[in-house]
Design an enzyme around this catalytic site. Structure first.
Site, PDB file in Angstrom:
ATOM      1  N   GLU A 161       0.855  -1.411   0.250  1.00  0.00           N
ATOM      2  CA  GLU A 161      -0.313  -0.162  -0.155  1.00  0.00           C
ATOM      3  C   GLU A 161       1.063   1.179  -0.215  1.00  0.00           C
ATOM      4  O   GLU A 161       0.633   2.483   1.169  1.00  0.00           O
ATOM      5  CB  GLU A 161      -0.675  -0.460   1.006  1.00  0.00           C
ATOM      6  CG  GLU A 161      -1.776  -0.886   1.294  1.00  0.00           C
ATOM      7  CD  GLU A 161      -3.597  -0.804   2.268  1.00  0.00           C
ATOM      8  OE1 GLU A 161      -2.825  -0.735   3.530  1.00  0.00           O
ATOM      9  OE2 GLU A 161      -3.771  -1.970   2.173  1.00  0.00           O
ATOM     10  N   GLU A 371      -4.808  -8.624   0.462  1.00  0.00           N
ATOM     11  CA  GLU A 371      -5.995  -8.364   1.664  1.00  0.00           C
ATOM     12  C   GLU A 371      -7.745  -8.031   1.661  1.00  0.00           C
ATOM     13  O   GLU A 371      -7.909  -7.964   0.874  1.00  0.00           O
ATOM     14  CB  GLU A 371      -5.002  -6.602   3.305  1.00  0.00           C
ATOM     15  CG  GLU A 371      -4.097  -7.177   3.331  1.00  0.00           C
ATOM     16  CD  GLU A 371      -3.186  -5.706   3.957  1.00  0.00           C
ATOM     17  OE1 GLU A 371      -4.217  -5.205   4.695  1.00  0.00           O
ATOM     18  OE2 GLU A 371      -2.138  -5.822   4.417  1.00  0.00           O
TER      19      GLU A 371
HETATM   20  C1  BG6 Z   1      -4.245  -2.011   5.236  1.00  0.00           C
HETATM   21  C2  BG6 Z   1      -3.048  -2.399   6.062  1.00  0.00           C
HETATM   22  O1  BG6 Z   1      -4.221  -0.796   5.332  1.00  0.00           O
HETATM   23  O2  BG6 Z   1      -5.217  -2.295   6.010  1.00  0.00           O
HETATM   24  C3  BG6 Z   1      -2.683  -3.111   7.408  1.00  0.00           C
HETATM   25  O3  BG6 Z   1      -2.113  -3.362   5.304  1.00  0.00           O
HETATM   26  C4  BG6 Z   1      -3.660  -2.466   7.649  1.00  0.00           C
HETATM   27  O4  BG6 Z   1      -1.363  -2.945   7.783  1.00  0.00           O
HETATM   28  C5  BG6 Z   1      -5.290  -3.443   7.856  1.00  0.00           C
HETATM   29  O5  BG6 Z   1      -3.517  -2.720   9.592  1.00  0.00           O
HETATM   30  C6  BG6 Z   1      -6.388  -2.600   8.241  1.00  0.00           C
HETATM   31  O6  BG6 Z   1      -6.442  -1.176   8.511  1.00  0.00           O
HETATM   32  P1  BG6 Z   1      -6.901  -0.766  10.046  1.00  0.00           P
HETATM   33  O7  BG6 Z   1      -7.094   0.371  10.289  1.00  0.00           O
HETATM   34  O8  BG6 Z   1      -8.600  -0.841   9.639  1.00  0.00           O
HETATM   35  O9  BG6 Z   1      -5.804  -1.541  10.594  1.00  0.00           O
END
Ligand code: BG6
Length: 468
Positions: A161, A371
């Protein structure tokens, strides 16, 4: 059409969010160690989930689940404490042990080279990503990783990201280095694209065996209406957002509409022809596009006296996110058609299908979903059960959406949920949980317990996505 036979059902994490051991084993400080130790900060990754010491227990749980791939990141300052030069043997040894344990458990290691924990030394020495000097240093770090681990690691995600860590770090002031400067954001992003490209070229020209790409945070958009002003706003959001990020990484171009806009604002960074040639060359060499998909964006016209950036819901109080945007261009508005999480993230499985199909059509590359997941307040009841049926529902709908995209021709290589264990959320601390495995943070035992989604995902994997 179903998922391919060698489909990689996975789950993901990142070093700073789970490892802990922030200054042991010879690790150097990262910008996140520095950031979370500033006055008034309420949480940090000093211990996190103590994965550095408990990785064998975690890998055993992954094996029990039948995970096909585990995506994790290497902490640059753990293996190169000051960002350049000598390797830290203890850090290298940790990743060797982790990779060996995964391979022994029949789990494909998928390695992210950069998930935001820049060695502090590079920030202090020359301003980190804002300085082009980082490109050569990153390339050297990437090469060191290929040399050390590519005998066993065949799946590489160079950047995680880059749009988020530069946007939040240089434009919105929410991540380190905490700056609010659009020109610097664009410059830093360009340097990430170059660093990614140099790493990809080094990987391919070094003859390392395996697949390589980077992961972009991808929020496909809809226009709020068919009115021209909303359609124009969506076009500008796409050009400054997803197209800017993905075109530069995978085609070696920046979208014209956004370039003209940034030039008119006087914030377009210096982009040499030689830079673009490097980005183009790497774009052709990438084996896949990685996307982290959480939500879509509904985009509306935003007048000059409209809303600016109005923060993010980091309270977990549903409905507290207000409209946010760029004055004169576009704004993100609530999509009444969709449900939202407690952190006001839109839940939109169809958006995943739409996004996958758009990417397939536009770039023609295989795709890795690196993800996807639901952040929630999970609670363990008195009998030790964590009933996260809402997570099962969320993942199920997204897997079905991915399957529809596959049926429509998308070449999907992997699906990684975020995350395997609960872990630290960069802006929300430990209360926003994503894992299949509950980690007892409250009592500080860090004990691991399987949530209901654990057994469910196990069956999904066993059936290659047929039993959902
Ligand atoms: C992504 C990242 O942006 O989303 C992760 O690659 C992150 O590292 C995940 O934890 C979820 O985001 P958040 O802000 O809900 O923890």
């Amino acid at each position: 059409m179903a998922f391919r036979d060698d489909f990689l059902w996975g789950s993901a994490s990142a070093a700073y969010q789970i490892e802990g051991a922030y200054k042991t084993g010879g690790k150097g400080p990262s910008i996140w160690d520095d950031w979370t130790h500033r006055p008034d900060r309420t949480y940090n990754g000093d211990v996190a989930c103590d994965h550095y010491n408990r990785y064998l227990e975690d890998v055993a749980l992954m094996k029990e689940m039948g995970l096909k791939t585990y995506r994790f990141s290497i902490a640059w300052p753990r293996i190169m404490p000051s960002g350049t030069g000598a390797l830290n043997p203890e850090g290298v040894d940790f990743y060797n042990r982790l990779i060996d344990a995964l391979v022994a458990a029949d789990i494909v290691p998928m390695v992210t080279l950069y998930h935001w924990d820049l060695p502090l030394e590079l920030e202090n020495r020359y301003g980190g990503w804002a300085n082009k000097a980082i490109v050569a240093d990153f390339e050297a770090y990437a090469l060191a990783c290929f040399e050390l681990f590519s005998d066993r690691v065949k799946h590489w995600i160079v950047m995680n990201e880059p749009n988020i860590f530069t946007g939040l770090g240089y434009q919105l002031g929410l991540h380190p280095p905490g700056l609010m400067d659009t020109a610097l954001y664009l410059k830093a992003f360009h340097h990430t694209a170059l660093a990614h490209a140099k790493a990809v070229i080094a990987f391919k020209s070094g003859g390392y065996e395996g697949l390589i790409g980077s992961s972009i945070a991808y929020s496909p958009s809809y226009a709020a209406s068919e009115q021209q002003a909303d359609l124009d706003a969506k076009a500008m959001y796409d050009a400054c957002g997803p197209d800017w990020f993905i075109d530069s990484y995978y085609k070696g171009i920046y979208p014209e509409l956004a370039v003209s806009h940034y030039k008119a604002m006087g914030v377009m960074p210096e982009v040499l022809e030689a830079d673009m040639a490097i980005l183009k060359e790497a774009g052709k060499l990438c084996d896949f596009i990685g996307i982290n998909y959480y939500q879509t964006s509904l985009i509306a016209h935003n007048p000059l006296d409209g809303v600016g950036f109005s923060g993010m819901n980091t309270s977990g109080k549903k409905g507290t996110q207000s409209e946010s945007g760029v004055k004169g261009l576009y704004k993100h508005v609530k999509n009444e058609r969709l449900k939202y999480t407690d952190w006001d993230w839109a839940i939109d499985p169809e958006g995943l299908q739409m996004g996958l199909e758009l990417l397939h059509e536009k770039y023609g590359l295989p795709i890795v979903i690196s993800e996807n997941g639901l952040g929630a307040y999970d609670e363990m009841d008195a009998s030790g059960v964590v009933n996260d049926g809402y997570r099962i529902e969320f993942l199920k709908e997204h897997i079905l959406a991915a399957e529809r995209a596959v049926a429509n021709g998308v070449d999907l290589l992997a699906y990684c949920t975020w995350s395997f264990t609960d872990l630290l959320s960069w802006l929300n601390g430990y209360k926003k949980r994503y894992g299949f495995v509950y980690v007892d943070i409250e009592n500080g035992t860090l004990n691991r317990s399987k949530k209901q989604s654990f057994e469910w995902y196990k069956k999904v994997i066993e059936s290659n996505g047929k039993v959902l």
